[in-house]
Scaffold this motif. Structure first.
Motif, PDB file in Angstrom:
ATOM      1  N   GLU A  87      95.442  -0.749 -13.540  1.00 56.73           N
ATOM      2  CA  GLU A  87      94.269  -1.049 -12.865  1.00 56.73           C
ATOM      3  C   GLU A  87      93.826  -2.525 -12.502  1.00 56.73           C
ATOM      4  OE1 GLU A  87      91.177   0.925 -15.311  1.00 56.73           O
ATOM      5  OE2 GLU A  87      91.723   2.774 -14.841  1.00 56.73           O
TER       6      GLU A  87
ATOM      7  N   ALA B 211      93.468  -4.544  -9.225  1.00 56.52           N
ATOM      8  CA  ALA B 211      92.028  -5.405  -8.753  1.00 56.52           C
ATOM      9  C   ALA B 211      92.623  -6.849  -8.582  1.00 56.52           C
ATOM     10  CB  ALA B 211      91.235  -5.203 -10.018  1.00 56.52           C
TER      11      ALA B 211
ATOM     12  N   ASN C 205      93.136  -7.468  -4.999  1.00 58.09           N
ATOM     13  CA  ASN C 205      92.129  -7.232  -4.098  1.00 58.09           C
ATOM     14  C   ASN C 205      92.161  -5.770  -3.558  1.00 58.09           C
ATOM     15  OD1 ASN C 205      90.800  -9.951  -4.587  1.00 58.09           O
ATOM     16  ND2 ASN C 205      92.305 -10.459  -2.690  1.00 58.09           N
TER      17      ASN C 205
ATOM     18  N   TYR D 118      91.909  -1.475  -4.579  1.00 55.69           N
ATOM     19  CA  TYR D 118      90.751  -0.374  -5.398  1.00 55.69           C
ATOM     20  C   TYR D 118      91.588   0.650  -5.330  1.00 55.69           C
ATOM     21  CZ  TYR D 118      89.604   1.410  -0.686  1.00 55.69           C
ATOM     22  OH  TYR D 118      90.025   2.037   0.610  1.00 55.69           O
TER      23      TYR D 118
ATOM     24  N   ALA E 247      95.785   4.438  -5.228  1.00 57.60           N
ATOM     25  CA  ALA E 247      95.467   3.049  -4.873  1.00 57.60           C
ATOM     26  C   ALA E 247      95.652   2.701  -3.252  1.00 57.60           C
ATOM     27  CB  ALA E 247      96.234   1.931  -5.679  1.00 57.60           C
ATOM     28  N   ARG E 248      94.691   1.849  -2.851  1.00 50.42           N
ATOM     29  CA  ARG E 248      94.488   1.137  -1.590  1.00 50.42           C
ATOM     30  C   ARG E 248      94.859  -0.366  -1.804  1.00 50.42           C
ATOM     31  NH1 ARG E 248      92.388   4.004   2.318  1.00 50.42           N
ATOM     32  NH2 ARG E 248      93.837   2.553   3.447  1.00 50.42           N
TER      33      ARG E 248
ATOM     34  N   TYR F 245      95.122  -1.455   4.843  1.00 46.47           N
ATOM     35  CA  TYR F 245      95.312  -1.181   3.264  1.00 46.47           C
ATOM     36  C   TYR F 245      96.321   0.085   3.185  1.00 46.47           C
ATOM     37  CZ  TYR F 245      91.324  -3.886   1.613  1.00 46.47           C
ATOM     38  OH  TYR F 245      90.511  -4.899   1.130  1.00 46.47           O
TER      39      TYR F 245
END
Length: 315
Positions: A87, A91, A94, A96, A119-120, A213
């Motif tokens: 995680e 982050a 950048n 999410y 995840a993107r 993304y």
């Protein structure tokens, strides 16, 4: 006289043919002007074919648009730490987490935990993210796909721009329209165009989201020991060694799972044992009483029998 008429006839026919051609050529722009005066409401399908062709010619001159996707399968002996680190990595780039699900618990081989995350990640950091996973995870499988949507993207953008131009023209004509019938037709056409604008605008925004993304699906398993990478061309001895290790690992995990299960069931086992002892002692005590009663009855019977035999001898 007949000879003069015969000579003039071809000339008159040629002159008539020239006039007809000139009239036909002049009438075509007039028809086009009438179409433009009616609000430029050309058949939408014809316009779309035109913009399809135009977009196709211009595609090579624009930036390439690609949708990147990745699928990762990994494992870790420290599930919670690995999940937290994953995680943090997302982050830090950048990105999410679009969705996250955790299954199972930490008990036994069959109940070990499994997490699935979507995840993107910014497309520019796609490869960096995938390469960094091996720093804290044991990646066992990886696959990536790249879908080129350049032509579809700019085709949609071209259609959207065309529809907005039509919208502006119809709005300008609505300000000048005085005839009620023309006004209603223009408003109907404006409503159709705005519906198409809304559709293509949402499609373009969806394209932008998918292009900007990348989507990465990570499946993380909790294990006791990490899997070892298989050699490209293992020998027979290596296959026997791997089979023995896998068998022993399975046996150890099964015993560990059984031991943990017994520990969790220990309170129930103690209660069951106490109940069993109480019932057993009660049954044993009842059986002893019955046995003593039967022995007393037997002794009394034997005494009565002996007394009866003694009486018979005296008689």
């Amino acid at each position: 006289m007949k000879q003069n008429v015969g000579c003039a006839l071809p000339f008159l026919l040629s002159l008539l043919l020239a006039v007809l051609i000139l009239f036909s050529a002049c009438s075509r722009p007039m028809a086009s002007d009438r179409n433009n005066a009616a609000g430029g409401m050309i058949n939408p399908s014809v316009k779309e074919e035109f913009y399809d062709q135009e977009a196709g010619d211009q595609t090579d001159g624009f930036e390439q648009k690609r949708i990147l996707k990745g699928h990762i399968t990994a494992e870790s002996t420290n599930f919670d730490t690995a999940l937290d680190t994953l995680e943090q990595k997302i982050a830090a780039l950048n990105g999410y987490i679009g969705s996250s699900e955790i299954y199972g618990n930490s008990l036994g081989a069959s109940g070990r935990r499994r997490a699935m995350l979507t995840a993107r990640i910014p497309a520019a950091s796609f490869r960096t993210f995938l390469d960094g996973l091996s720093d804290f995870l044991n990646v066992t499988a990886e696959s990536t796909t790249s879908q080129d949507i350049t032509e579809s993207y700019y085709d949609t953008e071209s259609k959207l721009n065309s529809l907005r131009v039509q919208e502006e023209r119809i709005l300008a004509m609505l300000e000048k329209a005085e005839d009620l019938d023309t006004l209603l037709k223009l408003e109907d056409r404006l409503s159709e165009i705005r519906q198409q604008i809304e559709y293509y605008d949402s499609l373009l925004r969806a394209y932008d989201s998918q292009v900007d993304y990348a989507t990465v699906t990570v499946t993380l398993y909790e294990v006791i020991t990490l899997s070892e990478p298989e050699p490209e061309d293992p020998s027979f001895g290596q296959e026997i060694e791997a089979a023995f290790k896998n068998s022993w690992r399975g046996f150890v995990e099964a015993m560990q799972g059984l031991l943990l299960t017994l520990i969790y069931l220990l309170p129930l086992l103690i209660v069951a044992l106490v109940v069993f002892l109480v019932v057993f002692l009660s049954v044993k005590k009842t059986a002893a009483k019955r046995k003593a009663r039967a022995a007393a009855e037997r002794e009394r019977y034997e005494a009565m029998r002996a007394a009866a035999q003694s009486q018979q001898k005296q008689d």
